[in-house]
Design a protein around this motif. Structure first.
Motif, PDB file in Angstrom:
ATOM      1  N   LEU A 100       0.828  -1.207   0.000  1.00 48.44           N
ATOM      2  CA  LEU A 100       0.000   0.000   0.000  1.00 48.44           C
ATOM      3  C   LEU A 100       0.860   1.253   0.000  1.00 48.44           C
ATOM      4  CD1 LEU A 100      -2.794   1.324   0.161  1.00 48.44           C
ATOM      5  CD2 LEU A 100      -2.717   1.003   2.648  1.00 48.44           C
ATOM      6  N   SER A 104       1.157   4.187  -2.973  1.00 52.15           N
ATOM      7  CA  SER A 104       0.944   5.609  -2.698  1.00 52.15           C
ATOM      8  C   SER A 104       2.086   6.468  -3.212  1.00 52.15           C
ATOM      9  CB  SER A 104       0.773   5.834  -1.188  1.00 52.15           C
ATOM     10  OG  SER A 104       2.014   5.779  -0.489  1.00 52.15           O
ATOM     11  N   LEU A 112      -4.559  -3.883  -5.672  1.00 50.94           N
ATOM     12  CA  LEU A 112      -3.953  -4.208  -4.387  1.00 50.94           C
ATOM     13  C   LEU A 112      -4.810  -5.222  -3.634  1.00 50.94           C
ATOM     14  CD1 LEU A 112      -2.965  -0.612  -3.273  1.00 50.94           C
ATOM     15  CD2 LEU A 112      -1.342  -2.507  -3.461  1.00 50.94           C
ATOM     16  N   LEU A 114      -4.595  -6.783   0.095  1.00 56.71           N
ATOM     17  CA  LEU A 114      -3.876  -6.516   1.347  1.00 56.71           C
ATOM     18  C   LEU A 114      -4.368  -7.488   2.419  1.00 56.71           C
ATOM     19  CD1 LEU A 114      -4.150  -2.620   1.212  1.00 56.71           C
ATOM     20  CD2 LEU A 114      -2.350  -4.079   0.242  1.00 56.71           C
ATOM     21  N   PRO A 194      -1.840   4.977   8.487  1.00 62.24           N
ATOM     22  CA  PRO A 194      -1.609   5.198   7.055  1.00 62.24           C
ATOM     23  C   PRO A 194      -1.615   6.679   6.697  1.00 62.24           C
ATOM     24  CG  PRO A 194      -3.201   3.440   7.390  1.00 62.24           C
ATOM     25  CD  PRO A 194      -2.979   4.071   8.730  1.00 62.24           C
ATOM     26  N   MET A 198      -1.769   6.911   1.234  1.00 61.56           N
ATOM     27  CA  MET A 198      -2.109   5.492   1.300  1.00 61.56           C
ATOM     28  C   MET A 198      -3.618   5.289   1.316  1.00 61.56           C
ATOM     29  SD  MET A 198       0.843   4.364   4.040  1.00 61.56           S
ATOM     30  CE  MET A 198       0.358   2.646   4.253  1.00 61.56           C
ATOM     31  N   VAL A 201      -5.247   5.939  -2.537  1.00 61.82           N
ATOM     32  CA  VAL A 201      -4.762   5.296  -3.764  1.00 61.82           C
ATOM     33  C   VAL A 201      -5.937   5.068  -4.711  1.00 61.82           C
ATOM     34  CG1 VAL A 201      -2.767   4.194  -2.677  1.00 61.82           C
ATOM     35  CG2 VAL A 201      -4.980   3.006  -2.693  1.00 61.82           C
ATOM     36  N   VAL A 205      -8.784  -1.852  -4.331  1.00 53.09           N
ATOM     37  CA  VAL A 205      -8.177  -2.359  -3.097  1.00 53.09           C
ATOM     38  C   VAL A 205      -9.101  -3.418  -2.489  1.00 53.09           C
ATOM     39  CG1 VAL A 205      -7.403  -1.809  -0.761  1.00 53.09           C
ATOM     40  CG2 VAL A 205      -6.987  -0.186  -2.627  1.00 53.09           C
ATOM     41  N   VAL A 207      -9.128  -5.792   0.892  1.00 52.00           N
ATOM     42  CA  VAL A 207      -8.507  -6.094   2.177  1.00 52.00           C
ATOM     43  C   VAL A 207      -9.019  -7.463   2.627  1.00 52.00           C
ATOM     44  CG1 VAL A 207      -8.146  -5.339   4.551  1.00 52.00           C
ATOM     45  CG2 VAL A 207      -8.425  -3.636   2.731  1.00 52.00           C
ATOM     46  N   LEU A 224      -8.973  -0.330   8.000  1.00 55.48           N
ATOM     47  CA  LEU A 224      -8.369   0.083   6.731  1.00 55.48           C
ATOM     48  C   LEU A 224      -9.396   0.037   5.616  1.00 55.48           C
ATOM     49  CD1 LEU A 224      -5.792   0.937   5.226  1.00 55.48           C
ATOM     50  CD2 LEU A 224      -5.376  -1.492   4.772  1.00 55.48           C
ATOM     51  N   ILE A 228     -10.428   3.505   3.373  1.00 55.76           N
ATOM     52  CA  ILE A 228     -10.170   3.671   1.939  1.00 55.76           C
ATOM     53  C   ILE A 228     -11.535   3.647   1.256  1.00 55.76           C
ATOM     54  CG2 ILE A 228      -9.109   2.682  -0.121  1.00 55.76           C
ATOM     55  CD1 ILE A 228      -6.939   1.521   1.636  1.00 55.76           C
ATOM     56  N   ALA A 231     -12.472   0.628  -0.999  1.00 49.52           N
ATOM     57  CA  ALA A 231     -11.932  -0.686  -0.656  1.00 49.52           C
ATOM     58  C   ALA A 231     -13.044  -1.682  -0.341  1.00 49.52           C
ATOM     59  CB  ALA A 231     -10.992  -0.578   0.526  1.00 49.52           C
TER      60      ALA A 231
END
Length: 258
Positions: A100, A104, A112, A114, A194, A198, A201, A205, A207, A224, A228, A231
């Motif tokens: 991540l 960024s 991504l 994660l 973050p 980050m 982005v 994403v 997670v 997280l 985001i 995300a």
């Protein structure tokens, strides 16, 4: 094994398996490229070209002492460049934090994934001087103590678990990775909360976390994903206690990169 050269001249070793779009795997603390072999195999069977690599100060890769997180981000960029110039990235544990962070900074990542990043968001952080103390132990030739200190303070394993690891055959394979614990501790210290970059982005994403894992990692993954804006949080029941299940994880990747 193939090698590439990072921006500061550090040799980075990597491995490829399978054919298709590239997915670069970024391992967590105290691990080497071979530790991602199961996940790489599952990705290859799902139609991807899986790339594993030894992060600096590990395995067959070199090291420029005094490295900072930005150098590890450049290492990831060098691997992506060497393997086609654009890739999805699957990071686990501190590798997820690095992935991540690198995205960024503009490293060319198409998507991504994660897995259980150990972000603390300012709560219960390890001692601020942990990286410096780890470096001092390594410099004094006490790499074994650096590993133990990182396990106890950096990732907060119970003392009885750490003692068990130290008494096992596994411990001898961890001691050569002592310098890398300095880099992991520095990375997580610097971006445990973050940065704005980050959290903003532009790449897709995802997670991931298990249902049965450490409470810190559940809180980190959930927060997280919430912070985001675009995300997606995916709970993977097959992944247990911070060990991503290869087949289930590859399935999540394949469904989102189809």
């Amino acid at each position: 094994m193939a090698t590439t050269t990072s921006a500061d001249g550090t040799r980075i070793a990597y491995h490829e398996v399978g054919e298709g779009p590239a997915v670069v795997i970024v391992n967590g603390a105290m691990s080497v490229a071979a530790d991602g072999a199961g996940l790489a195999s599952a990705l290859a069977e799902s139609g991807f070209r899986a790339v594993t690599w030894d992060r600096r100060a590990r395995g067959d890769s070199g090291d420029a002492r005094g490295s900072i997180p930005e150098r590890e981000a450049e290492d990831l960029g060098a691997v992506i460049e060497a393997t086609g110039g654009d890739a999805a990235v699957l990071g686990h544990s501190s590798g997820a934090v690095l992935a991540l962070f690198a995205a960024s900074l503009g490293v060319p990542v198409s998507a991504l994934f994660l897995s259980e990043p150990p972000l603390r968001f300012g709560v219960g952080e390890p001692a601020e001087d942990l990286p410096e103390r780890l470096q001092a132990l390594v410099d004094e030739g006490r790499s074994d103590e650096a590993i133990v200190t990182f396990q106890l303070e950096g990732i907060e394993l119970p003392r009885e678990m750490v003692d068990g690891i130290r008494a096992s055959e596994l411990f001898a394979t961890l001691v050569p990775l002592a310098q890398s614990t300095v880099y992991d501790a520095t990375l997580v210290r610097n971006v445990s909360t973050p940065t704005a970059g980050m959290l903003s982005v532009e790449q897709p994403v995802t997670v991931l976390r298990g249902e049965q894992t450490f409470p810190l990692l559940i809180r980190a993954a959930d927060r997280l994903a919430a912070e985001i804006p675009h995300a997606e949080l995916v709970v993977v029941p097959e992944s247990v206690m911070h060990r991503p299940d290869p087949d289930a994880t590859a399935r999540v990747v394949a469904e989102r990169l189809a």
